[in-house]
Design an enzyme around this catalytic site. Structure first.
Site, PDB file in Angstrom:
ATOM      1  N   SER A 150       0.864  -1.182   0.000  1.00  0.00           N
ATOM      2  CA  SER A 150       0.000   0.000   0.000  1.00  0.00           C
ATOM      3  C   SER A 150       0.892   1.220   0.000  1.00  0.00           C
ATOM      4  O   SER A 150       2.070   1.144   0.398  1.00  0.00           O
ATOM      5  CB  SER A 150      -0.880   0.001   1.259  1.00  0.00           C
ATOM      6  OG  SER A 150      -1.495   1.264   1.466  1.00  0.00           O
ATOM      7  N   TYR A 155      -2.237   0.470  10.705  1.00  0.00           N
ATOM      8  CA  TYR A 155      -2.182  -0.041   9.338  1.00  0.00           C
ATOM      9  C   TYR A 155      -0.856   0.312   8.690  1.00  0.00           C
ATOM     10  O   TYR A 155      -0.229  -0.518   8.014  1.00  0.00           O
ATOM     11  CB  TYR A 155      -3.354   0.528   8.533  1.00  0.00           C
ATOM     12  CG  TYR A 155      -3.443   0.022   7.119  1.00  0.00           C
ATOM     13  CD1 TYR A 155      -3.604  -1.328   6.849  1.00  0.00           C
ATOM     14  CD2 TYR A 155      -3.377   0.909   6.042  1.00  0.00           C
ATOM     15  CE1 TYR A 155      -3.691  -1.798   5.543  1.00  0.00           C
ATOM     16  CE2 TYR A 155      -3.472   0.446   4.736  1.00  0.00           C
ATOM     17  CZ  TYR A 155      -3.626  -0.909   4.492  1.00  0.00           C
ATOM     18  OH  TYR A 155      -3.716  -1.359   3.190  1.00  0.00           O
TER      19      TYR A 155
END
Length: 254
Positions: free
Chosen positions: A140, A153
């Site tokens: 990501s 995250y």
């Protein structure tokens, strides 16, 4: 080696295949002629995807060592493996560091980091033996920078990225590529909903953003990197919608 001349057909394992990027990747690789093993926890969704695409469905919880062992045995029983697409993962919560739940952080580390580690360790010998192996990690843009409310995250995706970058150093000279795809804003049916637990809150993530990426955009990038001649390694590909300049800067029309 010319990958198009491999016999049998190129074969890939795609994790997190029950929805979103994983399901789109299974569809794309099957359309490109790959044999695909699709895995995720939800057996019903996998079965429907297998019926649709001709992929082989093997349900597994990648946070379970027993499930991973059974998955690996099933993959090996089907023949040579050429690519492992580590796509399984996800986010839980958007709390600041001060108030973040340790359990959410633990869950994200298990889903994003340890699942990738377990499966990569288990199947690396198979990929090496194929002579043209690929370990692909879907990380990501959270793996490249940070943002308020993203601590857990971001930490997990940074750790997952380090698996890819370190493994590439450790495998230099061997017949295995290590590829990382780092998507920014991708609108899928479940990512923001699973993270925030509320449909209205999930919808606000994308509100006013013109044309967020969709799962098929990322699947297209995955398929392209895997299709390069095997002496070409795409170390890192960052994908964002045109409306997004960074993790925190994006154009919204309202």
């Amino acid at each position: 080696m010319d990958l198009t001349q491999l016999t049998p057909a190129r074969r890939a394992l795609v994790t997190g295949a029950s929805s979103g990027i994983g399901a789109a990747t299974v569809r794309r690789l099957r359309a490109d002629g790959w044999d695909v093993v699709a895995t995720a926890r939800r057996a019903d969704r996998l079965a429907a995807l297998a019926e649709e695409t001709g992929a082989v469905a093997v349900p597994a919880d990648l946070t379970s060592e027993d499930d991973v062992a059974a998955l690996v045995a099933s993959v090996r029983s089907g023949g040579v493996l050429h690519a492992l697409v580590n796509n399984a993962g996800g986010a839980r919560g958007a709390d600041q560091i001060e108030t973040g739940r340790v359990e959410d952080w633990r869950t994200m580390y298990e889903m994003n980091v340890l699942s990738t580690l377990r499966l990569t360790q288990a199947l690396l010998p198979d990929l090496r033996e194929s002579g043209v192996g690929d370990v692909l990690v879907v990380s990501s843009t959270a793996a490249l920078d940070t943002y308020p409310g993203g601590g857990g995250y971001v930490a997990a995706k940074h750790a997952e990225r380090v698996i890819a970058t370190t493994l590439r150093l450790e495998l230099v000279g061997q017949p295995v590529r290590v590829i990382e795809i780092a998507p920014g804003m991708v609108r899928t049916e479940e990512f923001a909903l699973n993270r925030l637990g509320d449909e209205a809150a999930a919808a606000r993530v994308y509100e006013g953003v013109a044309e967020p990426l969709v799962a098929e955009d990322v699947a297209d990038a995955i398929a392209w990197t895997l299709s390069r001649p095997h002496h070409v390694n795409v170390d890192l590909m960052v994908l964002r919608p045109r409306a997004q300049a960074s993790n925190t800067v994006m154009a919204r029309d309202r």
